[in-house]
Design a protein around this motif. Structure first.
Motif, PDB file in Angstrom:
ATOM      1  N   PRO A  67     -28.709  54.484   2.732  1.00 54.57           N
ATOM      2  CA  PRO A  67     -28.692  53.024   2.900  1.00 54.57           C
ATOM      3  C   PRO A  67     -29.424  52.551   4.167  1.00 54.57           C
ATOM      4  O   PRO A  67     -30.047  51.482   4.161  1.00 54.57           O
ATOM      5  N   LEU A  68     -29.379  53.336   5.231  1.00 52.92           N
ATOM      6  CA  LEU A  68     -30.078  52.962   6.457  1.00 52.92           C
ATOM      7  C   LEU A  68     -31.586  52.992   6.246  1.00 52.92           C
ATOM      8  O   LEU A  68     -32.302  52.072   6.672  1.00 52.92           O
ATOM      9  N   TYR A  69     -32.071  54.026   5.576  1.00 54.92           N
ATOM     10  CA  TYR A  69     -33.508  54.111   5.299  1.00 54.92           C
ATOM     11  C   TYR A  69     -33.951  53.034   4.313  1.00 54.92           C
ATOM     12  O   TYR A  69     -35.062  52.528   4.404  1.00 54.92           O
ATOM     13  N   LYS A  70     -33.082  52.673   3.384  1.00 51.55           N
ATOM     14  CA  LYS A  70     -33.396  51.591   2.445  1.00 51.55           C
ATOM     15  C   LYS A  70     -33.543  50.275   3.204  1.00 51.55           C
ATOM     16  O   LYS A  70     -34.494  49.508   2.972  1.00 51.55           O
ATOM     17  N   PHE A  86     -51.026  48.091  16.654  1.00 52.11           N
ATOM     18  CA  PHE A  86     -50.614  48.185  15.264  1.00 52.11           C
ATOM     19  C   PHE A  86     -49.252  48.857  15.110  1.00 52.11           C
ATOM     20  O   PHE A  86     -48.813  49.108  13.986  1.00 52.11           O
ATOM     21  N   ASP A  87     -48.577  49.151  16.199  1.00 52.53           N
ATOM     22  CA  ASP A  87     -47.241  49.753  16.140  1.00 52.53           C
ATOM     23  C   ASP A  87     -46.229  48.651  15.833  1.00 52.53           C
ATOM     24  O   ASP A  87     -46.058  47.717  16.609  1.00 52.53           O
ATOM     25  N   LEU A  88     -45.575  48.767  14.709  1.00 50.62           N
ATOM     26  CA  LEU A  88     -44.633  47.749  14.246  1.00 50.62           C
ATOM     27  C   LEU A  88     -43.180  48.078  14.582  1.00 50.62           C
ATOM     28  O   LEU A  88     -42.280  47.383  14.128  1.00 50.62           O
ATOM     29  N   THR A  89     -42.959  49.092  15.363  1.00 51.65           N
ATOM     30  CA  THR A  89     -41.594  49.518  15.660  1.00 51.65           C
ATOM     31  C   THR A  89     -40.750  48.362  16.192  1.00 51.65           C
ATOM     32  O   THR A  89     -39.652  48.102  15.688  1.00 51.65           O
ATOM     33  N   GLN A  90     -41.245  47.648  17.186  1.00 53.07           N
ATOM     34  CA  GLN A  90     -40.471  46.561  17.788  1.00 53.07           C
ATOM     35  C   GLN A  90     -40.244  45.421  16.804  1.00 53.07           C
ATOM     36  O   GLN A  90     -39.153  44.852  16.749  1.00 53.07           O
ATOM     37  N   LYS A  91     -41.236  45.086  16.003  1.00 50.84           N
ATOM     38  CA  LYS A  91     -41.069  43.998  15.028  1.00 50.84           C
ATOM     39  C   LYS A  91     -40.006  44.340  13.993  1.00 50.84           C
ATOM     40  O   LYS A  91     -39.195  43.493  13.631  1.00 50.84           O
ATOM     41  N   VAL A  92     -40.014  45.589  13.530  1.00 50.29           N
ATOM     42  CA  VAL A  92     -39.010  46.005  12.553  1.00 50.29           C
ATOM     43  C   VAL A  92     -37.631  46.024  13.198  1.00 50.29           C
ATOM     44  O   VAL A  92     -36.648  45.603  12.594  1.00 50.29           O
ATOM     45  N   MET A  93     -37.559  46.479  14.448  1.00 52.87           N
ATOM     46  CA  MET A  93     -36.273  46.472  15.156  1.00 52.87           C
ATOM     47  C   MET A  93     -35.763  45.044  15.299  1.00 52.87           C
ATOM     48  O   MET A  93     -34.568  44.789  15.098  1.00 52.87           O
ATOM     49  N   ASP A  94     -36.645  44.094  15.625  1.00 53.26           N
ATOM     50  CA  ASP A  94     -36.252  42.689  15.740  1.00 53.26           C
ATOM     51  C   ASP A  94     -35.752  42.162  14.399  1.00 53.26           C
ATOM     52  O   ASP A  94     -34.746  41.460  14.336  1.00 53.26           O
ATOM     53  N   ALA A 105     -41.385  46.521   4.615  1.00 56.91           N
ATOM     54  CA  ALA A 105     -42.135  45.878   3.529  1.00 56.91           C
ATOM     55  C   ALA A 105     -42.331  44.389   3.808  1.00 56.91           C
ATOM     56  O   ALA A 105     -43.421  43.851   3.586  1.00 56.91           O
ATOM     57  N   VAL A 106     -41.294  43.732   4.302  1.00 53.67           N
ATOM     58  CA  VAL A 106     -41.398  42.296   4.610  1.00 53.67           C
ATOM     59  C   VAL A 106     -42.452  42.057   5.680  1.00 53.67           C
ATOM     60  O   VAL A 106     -43.321  41.188   5.538  1.00 53.67           O
ATOM     61  N   ILE A 107     -42.414  42.818   6.754  1.00 51.77           N
ATOM     62  CA  ILE A 107     -43.375  42.652   7.849  1.00 51.77           C
ATOM     63  C   ILE A 107     -44.786  43.024   7.402  1.00 51.77           C
ATOM     64  O   ILE A 107     -45.749  42.321   7.707  1.00 51.77           O
ATOM     65  N   ALA A 108     -44.910  44.116   6.666  1.00 49.63           N
ATOM     66  CA  ALA A 108     -46.233  44.560   6.211  1.00 49.63           C
ATOM     67  C   ALA A 108     -46.881  43.515   5.310  1.00 49.63           C
ATOM     68  O   ALA A 108     -48.066  43.207   5.472  1.00 49.63           O
ATOM     69  N   LYS A 109     -46.122  42.942   4.391  1.00 46.60           N
ATOM     70  CA  LYS A 109     -46.665  41.919   3.499  1.00 46.60           C
ATOM     71  C   LYS A 109     -47.005  40.646   4.267  1.00 46.60           C
ATOM     72  O   LYS A 109     -48.050  40.041   4.040  1.00 46.60           O
ATOM     73  N   ALA A 110     -46.132  40.258   5.182  1.00 42.65           N
ATOM     74  CA  ALA A 110     -46.364  39.025   5.944  1.00 42.65           C
ATOM     75  C   ALA A 110     -47.591  39.126   6.836  1.00 42.65           C
ATOM     76  O   ALA A 110     -48.286  38.129   7.065  1.00 42.65           O
ATOM     77  N   GLU A 111     -47.887  40.323   7.350  1.00 43.52           N
ATOM     78  CA  GLU A 111     -48.997  40.481   8.285  1.00 43.52           C
ATOM     79  C   GLU A 111     -50.220  41.150   7.673  1.00 43.52           C
ATOM     80  O   GLU A 111     -51.172  41.472   8.379  1.00 43.52           O
ATOM     81  N   GLY A 112     -50.191  41.378   6.369  1.00 45.05           N
ATOM     82  CA  GLY A 112     -51.355  41.889   5.673  1.00 45.05           C
ATOM     83  C   GLY A 112     -51.655  43.362   5.870  1.00 45.05           C
ATOM     84  O   GLY A 112     -52.797  43.784   5.713  1.00 45.05           O
ATOM     85  N   TYR A 113     -50.661  44.170   6.175  1.00 45.84           N
ATOM     86  CA  TYR A 113     -50.876  45.614   6.317  1.00 45.84           C
ATOM     87  C   TYR A 113     -50.959  46.250   4.938  1.00 45.84           C
ATOM     88  O   TYR A 113     -50.220  45.885   4.035  1.00 45.84           O
ATOM     89  N   THR A 119     -36.790  50.422   5.128  1.00 51.97           N
ATOM     90  CA  THR A 119     -37.925  50.278   4.221  1.00 51.97           C
ATOM     91  C   THR A 119     -38.118  48.825   3.804  1.00 51.97           C
ATOM     92  O   THR A 119     -39.246  48.329   3.749  1.00 51.97           O
ATOM     93  N   ASP A 120     -37.018  48.138   3.524  1.00 48.06           N
ATOM     94  CA  ASP A 120     -37.112  46.727   3.142  1.00 48.06           C
ATOM     95  C   ASP A 120     -37.672  45.882   4.280  1.00 48.06           C
ATOM     96  O   ASP A 120     -38.512  45.006   4.056  1.00 48.06           O
ATOM     97  N   ALA A 121     -37.229  46.140   5.504  1.00 48.92           N
ATOM     98  CA  ALA A 121     -37.732  45.387   6.660  1.00 48.92           C
ATOM     99  C   ALA A 121     -39.210  45.668   6.899  1.00 48.92           C
ATOM    100  O   ALA A 121     -39.994  44.753   7.204  1.00 48.92           O
TER     101      ALA A 121
END
Length: 173
Positions: free
Chosen positions: A117-120, A153-161, A127-135, A123-125
């Motif tokens: 469930p944590l990885y799910k 291009f490191d999205l670690t902080q954005k996904v954590m947020d 996907a949302v960021i990748a689609k929103a920012e065109g990755y 993964t969902d977070a």
């Protein structure tokens, strides 16, 4: 003729420009380790490991008791009886090793079940960021070696947020 070549070249460059991919990277293990749910998973995993270990310890005591009893037998016992007891101890030892191996496998299966469930959620977070920012691709840096990663291009902080995960004060750079 020159006009056709120039037109073809411009069209070709336009196609190349739109076909470019945008690749990002993320440290997924770091994020999962900081998620509040990870502490609960670790606690449940420790409890499960203790239950498995207690079962193993019972079998180990039984084995050790039989080894001690065998060592206390006097020299007057027959070779046939010794062979039977040695075979019996060998079988118990194999069962003990099998129990230990099965325990390790069961623990890994339980970990996978609890972490899913944590990885799910991660993964969902992503996907949302990748689609929103065109990755077009997001690579994980966890467990992999990269020759070069552009930090922008490191999205670690954005996904954590997005997940509401905070960096502990002692880990901040």
């Amino acid at each position: 003729m020159k006009v056709r070549i120039i037109t073809f070249a411009l069209c070709f460059m336009g196609i190349l420009a739109t076909a470019q991919t945008k690749v990002g990277s993320i440290n997924s293990e770091y994020i999962v380790g900081l998620m509040p749910e990870a502490k609960k998973v670790l606690s449940l995993l420790n409890d499960y490991a203790k239950r498995l270990d207690s079962s193993y310890q019972i079998k180990l005591k039984e084995y050790q008791g039989k080894v001690d009893a065998f060592q206390k037998l006097g020299p007057e016992i027959s070779d046939n009886f010794k062979k039977i007891k040695i075979d019996e101890l060998g079988d118990l030892e194999k069962k003990l090793q099998l129990t230990q191996q099965n325990g390790s496998k069961l623990l890994q299966l339980k970990k996978n079940e609890l972490m899913r469930p944590l990885y799910k959620k991660l993964t969902d977070a992503i996907a949302v960021i990748a689609k929103a920012e065109g990755y077009t691709q997001i690579l994980t840096t966890s467990g992999n070696e990269f020759a070069y990663i552009d930090e922008k291009f490191d999205l670690t902080q954005k996904v954590m947020d997005k997940l509401g995960v905070k960096i502990p004060k002692e880990n901040k750079k």
